[in-house]
Motif scaffolding. Structure first.
Motif, PDB file in Angstrom:
ATOM      1  N   ASP A 146       0.300  -1.248  -0.040  1.00 18.00           N
ATOM      2  CA  ASP A 146       0.178   0.103   0.253  1.00 18.00           C
ATOM      3  C   ASP A 146       1.456   0.938  -0.035  1.00 18.00           C
ATOM      4  O   ASP A 146       0.679   2.452  -0.994  1.00 18.00           O
ATOM      5  CB  ASP A 146      -1.069  -0.016   1.369  1.00 18.00           C
ATOM      6  CG  ASP A 146      -1.918  -1.033   1.242  1.00 18.00           C
ATOM      7  OD1 ASP A 146      -2.335  -1.549   0.053  1.00 18.00           O
ATOM      8  OD2 ASP A 146      -2.530  -1.703   1.996  1.00 18.00           O
ATOM      9  N   ALA A 147       1.973   0.577   0.931  1.00 17.73           N
ATOM     10  CA  ALA A 147       2.711   2.149   0.579  1.00 17.73           C
ATOM     11  C   ALA A 147       3.389   2.549  -0.260  1.00 17.73           C
ATOM     12  O   ALA A 147       4.257   4.059  -0.650  1.00 17.73           O
ATOM     13  CB  ALA A 147       3.781   2.010   1.638  1.00 17.73           C
ATOM     14  N   LEU A 148       3.751   1.959  -1.611  1.00 18.07           N
ATOM     15  CA  LEU A 148       4.770   1.372  -2.475  1.00 18.07           C
ATOM     16  C   LEU A 148       3.656   1.817  -3.377  1.00 18.07           C
ATOM     17  O   LEU A 148       3.674   2.468  -4.904  1.00 18.07           O
ATOM     18  CB  LEU A 148       5.830  -0.005  -3.191  1.00 18.07           C
ATOM     19  CG  LEU A 148       6.436  -0.223  -2.235  1.00 18.07           C
ATOM     20  CD1 LEU A 148       6.480  -1.463  -2.221  1.00 18.07           C
ATOM     21  CD2 LEU A 148       7.608   0.775  -1.978  1.00 18.07           C
ATOM     22  N   ARG A 149       2.954   1.985  -3.503  1.00 17.99           N
ATOM     23  CA  ARG A 149       2.005   2.682  -4.421  1.00 17.99           C
ATOM     24  C   ARG A 149       1.631   4.036  -4.479  1.00 17.99           C
ATOM     25  O   ARG A 149       1.518   4.549  -4.996  1.00 17.99           O
ATOM     26  CB  ARG A 149       0.261   1.553  -4.306  1.00 17.99           C
ATOM     27  CG  ARG A 149      -0.166   0.963  -4.247  1.00 17.99           C
ATOM     28  CD  ARG A 149      -1.467   0.385  -5.277  1.00 17.99           C
ATOM     29  NE  ARG A 149      -2.193  -0.113  -3.215  1.00 17.99           N
ATOM     30  CZ  ARG A 149      -1.724  -0.955  -3.132  1.00 17.99           C
ATOM     31  NH1 ARG A 149      -1.126  -2.302  -4.029  1.00 17.99           N
ATOM     32  NH2 ARG A 149      -3.041  -2.084  -2.256  1.00 17.99           N
ATOM     33  N   VAL A 150       1.597   4.409  -2.907  1.00 16.54           N
ATOM     34  CA  VAL A 150       1.604   5.845  -3.071  1.00 16.54           C
ATOM     35  C   VAL A 150       3.239   6.320  -3.872  1.00 16.54           C
ATOM     36  O   VAL A 150       3.010   7.713  -4.156  1.00 16.54           O
ATOM     37  CB  VAL A 150       1.787   6.549  -1.464  1.00 16.54           C
ATOM     38  CG1 VAL A 150       1.755   8.165  -1.451  1.00 16.54           C
ATOM     39  CG2 VAL A 150       0.309   6.183  -0.919  1.00 16.54           C
ATOM     40  N   THR A 151       4.343   5.534  -3.516  1.00 17.58           N
ATOM     41  CA  THR A 151       5.252   5.886  -3.758  1.00 17.58           C
ATOM     42  C   THR A 151       5.749   6.080  -5.047  1.00 17.58           C
ATOM     43  O   THR A 151       6.581   7.115  -5.987  1.00 17.58           O
ATOM     44  CB  THR A 151       7.011   4.957  -3.543  1.00 17.58           C
ATOM     45  OG1 THR A 151       6.261   4.335  -1.867  1.00 17.58           O
ATOM     46  CG2 THR A 151       7.990   5.101  -4.124  1.00 17.58           C
ATOM     47  N   LYS A 152       5.288   5.201  -5.516  1.00 16.08           N
ATOM     48  CA  LYS A 152       4.889   5.388  -7.506  1.00 16.08           C
ATOM     49  C   LYS A 152       3.941   6.208  -7.739  1.00 16.08           C
ATOM     50  O   LYS A 152       4.447   6.987  -8.853  1.00 16.08           O
ATOM     51  CB  LYS A 152       3.941   3.467  -8.066  1.00 16.08           C
ATOM     52  CG  LYS A 152       3.591   3.996  -9.262  1.00 16.08           C
ATOM     53  CD  LYS A 152       4.778   4.239 -10.438  1.00 16.08           C
ATOM     54  CE  LYS A 152       4.991   3.498 -11.317  1.00 16.08           C
ATOM     55  NZ  LYS A 152       3.918   3.609 -12.221  1.00 16.08           N
ATOM     56  N   GLN A 153       3.305   6.802  -7.113  1.00 15.51           N
ATOM     57  CA  GLN A 153       2.191   7.864  -7.772  1.00 15.51           C
ATOM     58  C   GLN A 153       3.345   9.071  -7.253  1.00 15.51           C
ATOM     59  O   GLN A 153       2.843   9.915  -8.412  1.00 15.51           O
ATOM     60  CB  GLN A 153       0.895   7.958  -6.679  1.00 15.51           C
ATOM     61  CG  GLN A 153      -0.175   7.197  -7.092  1.00 15.51           C
ATOM     62  CD  GLN A 153      -1.156   6.597  -6.219  1.00 15.51           C
ATOM     63  OE1 GLN A 153      -0.994   7.987  -5.180  1.00 15.51           O
ATOM     64  NE2 GLN A 153      -2.519   6.440  -6.156  1.00 15.51           N
ATOM     65  N   ASN A 154       3.610   9.409  -6.419  1.00 15.35           N
ATOM     66  CA  ASN A 154       4.689  10.292  -5.689  1.00 15.35           C
ATOM     67  C   ASN A 154       6.276  10.224  -7.390  1.00 15.35           C
ATOM     68  O   ASN A 154       6.720  11.093  -7.266  1.00 15.35           O
ATOM     69  CB  ASN A 154       5.196  10.215  -4.636  1.00 15.35           C
ATOM     70  CG  ASN A 154       4.100  10.634  -3.390  1.00 15.35           C
ATOM     71  OD1 ASN A 154       4.148  11.486  -4.112  1.00 15.35           O
ATOM     72  ND2 ASN A 154       4.271  10.297  -2.683  1.00 15.35           N
ATOM     73  N   MET A 155       6.232   9.103  -7.712  1.00 13.70           N
ATOM     74  CA  MET A 155       7.440   9.371  -8.171  1.00 13.70           C
ATOM     75  C   MET A 155       7.401   9.576  -9.882  1.00 13.70           C
ATOM     76  O   MET A 155       7.665  10.494 -10.287  1.00 13.70           O
ATOM     77  CB  MET A 155       8.319   7.886  -8.823  1.00 13.70           C
ATOM     78  CG  MET A 155       8.914   7.338  -9.633  1.00 13.70           C
ATOM     79  SD  MET A 155       9.386   5.479  -9.827  1.00 13.70           S
ATOM     80  CE  MET A 155       7.884   5.187 -11.322  1.00 13.70           C
ATOM     81  N   ASP A 156       5.674   9.553 -10.116  1.00 16.96           N
ATOM     82  CA  ASP A 156       5.740   9.345 -11.226  1.00 16.96           C
ATOM     83  C   ASP A 156       4.853  10.991 -11.820  1.00 16.96           C
ATOM     84  O   ASP A 156       5.325  11.761 -12.246  1.00 16.96           O
ATOM     85  CB  ASP A 156       4.256   9.140 -11.944  1.00 16.96           C
ATOM     86  CG  ASP A 156       4.553   7.461 -12.113  1.00 16.96           C
ATOM     87  OD1 ASP A 156       5.698   7.111 -12.376  1.00 16.96           O
ATOM     88  OD2 ASP A 156       3.460   6.512 -11.596  1.00 16.96           O
ATOM     89  N   ALA A 157       4.701  11.176 -10.317  1.00 16.70           N
ATOM     90  CA  ALA A 157       4.333  12.490 -10.131  1.00 16.70           C
ATOM     91  C   ALA A 157       5.372  14.035 -10.370  1.00 16.70           C
ATOM     92  O   ALA A 157       4.751  14.830 -11.046  1.00 16.70           O
ATOM     93  CB  ALA A 157       3.354  13.701  -8.921  1.00 16.70           C
ATOM     94  N   LEU A 158       6.149  13.776  -9.474  1.00 18.76           N
ATOM     95  CA  LEU A 158       7.504  14.670  -9.581  1.00 18.76           C
ATOM     96  C   LEU A 158       8.352  14.176 -10.608  1.00 18.76           C
ATOM     97  O   LEU A 158       9.318  14.983 -10.837  1.00 18.76           O
ATOM     98  CB  LEU A 158       8.073  13.894  -8.278  1.00 18.76           C
ATOM     99  CG  LEU A 158       7.590  14.566  -6.709  1.00 18.76           C
ATOM    100  CD1 LEU A 158       8.161  14.011  -5.621  1.00 18.76           C
ATOM    101  CD2 LEU A 158       7.487  15.877  -6.814  1.00 18.76           C
ATOM    102  N   ASP A 159       7.937  13.073 -11.680  1.00 17.07           N
ATOM    103  CA  ASP A 159       9.066  12.405 -12.173  1.00 17.07           C
ATOM    104  C   ASP A 159      10.663  11.970 -12.281  1.00 17.07           C
ATOM    105  O   ASP A 159      11.077  12.597 -12.306  1.00 17.07           O
ATOM    106  CB  ASP A 159       8.983  13.928 -13.289  1.00 17.07           C
ATOM    107  CG  ASP A 159      10.276  13.189 -14.920  1.00 17.07           C
ATOM    108  OD1 ASP A 159       9.658  12.285 -15.844  1.00 17.07           O
ATOM    109  OD2 ASP A 159      10.295  14.322 -15.255  1.00 17.07           O
ATOM    110  N   ALA A 160      10.665  10.956 -10.721  1.00 13.23           N
ATOM    111  CA  ALA A 160      12.066  11.307 -10.651  1.00 13.23           C
ATOM    112  C   ALA A 160      12.002   9.482 -10.906  1.00 13.23           C
ATOM    113  O   ALA A 160      11.223   8.314 -10.084  1.00 13.23           O
ATOM    114  CB  ALA A 160      11.863  11.068  -9.200  1.00 13.23           C
TER     115      ALA A 160
END
Length: 279
Positions: A143-157
């Motif tokens: 569940d936490a890694l789903r948030v990580t993925k969303q942040n990665m995509d949003a921040l383009d990191a």
């Protein structure tokens, strides 16, 4: 009918009466309606709609009931960026920005891993601040890694996300890194009384508390360093303010040739372990 300025004033009064930080009223207004200080100067006298005012008042009431405002807005600010958060992730703290600062100061290139990444705040920030870093982030919580993925995509990191407990995602894939970073659960159950009500009630306990008087995760990671660190690897831990010498001793008892330093935060409290690992 109220203006944004009047709604803000009302919210600050309500929060103050219940001994809550009044600045949260401004943070809610900014995150919910994009009304930062500049916008308030320009448009603060505009009328806030009935629906918006209702949502704002409900948010203030939830804060009064100890609910973290970051979970209300789904946003937390870290190192000058906005990260998505939810109840599956620990809310990034200001103290952790100091950990990121020290890593960036001491590490200019190489392969690094952020163990127990949660929102991804540490690993993603390091990648965004220094593109030369090859960053891996891990967490046991899908569940936490789903948030990580969303942040990665949003921040383009662009980082590599791995699911699993502590060092297992690395050892399973025979991955070795130059730098290991972790802000693991480190609060002892006996320290609950020192914590804010909102943290204890609503943030994930699996990301907060650790057995062995808060040292469980440090011990397990330290004992396994030879399986995941390259020669002359570096280690950075965020620690509790009472844990500096304990974690340092734990490190040196396993790897006596290593150099280990306890770094204090801006408040003069032990906050970071920095180690130059020697097998």
């Amino acid at each position: 009918m109220l203006s944004f300025n009047e709604a803000l004033k009302e919210a600050k009064i309500a929060l103050g009466k219940h001994h809550k930080e009044t600045r949260i009223a401004s943070l809610l207004l900014e995150d919910m309606f994009q009304m930062d200080q500049v916008a308030l100067m320009m448009r603060g006298t505009e009328t806030i709609s009935d629906n918006a005012l209702k949502s704002y008042r409900e948010a203030v009431e939830r804060v009064i009931e100890d609910y973290p405002y970051q979970y209300i807005t789904g946003r937390a600010h870290f190192y000058g960026r906005t990260f998505k958060v939810n109840s599956h992730t620990l809310i990034p703290r200001n103290e952790t920005e100091e950990l990121v600062y020290h890593v960036l100061d001491k590490v200019k290139s190489g392969k690094i891993v952020d163990i127990g990444t949660g929102t991804g705040a540490i690993g993603l920030t390091l990648k965004l601040e220094n593109k030369a870093l090859d960053v891996y982030v891990t967490d046991i919580s899908s569940d936490a890694l789903r948030v990580t993925k969303q942040n990665m995509d949003a921040l383009d990191a662009k980082v590599t996300i791995l699911n699993g407990d502590m060092l297992k995602p690395l050892t399973d894939k025979n991955i070795k890194v130059d730098v290991l970073i972790s802000n693991p659960p480190y609060i002892a159950e006996s320290e609950t009384d020192e914590m804010s009500a909102s943290t204890v009630k609503y943030e994930p306990h699996s990301a907060l508390f650790a057995e062995e008087d808060g040292l469980y995760f440090y011990r397990n990671i330290i004992e396994g360093l030879e399986f995941v660190l390259n020669t002359d690897g570096k280690v950075f831990f965020e620690i509790g303010y009472k844990q500096g010498e304990k974690v340092k001793d734990l490190f040196l008892s396993n790897w006596p040739k290593s150099k280990v330093q306890v770094i204090k935060d801006i408040n003069g409290q032990d906050r970071i372990i920095y180690a130059e690992w020697v097998k």
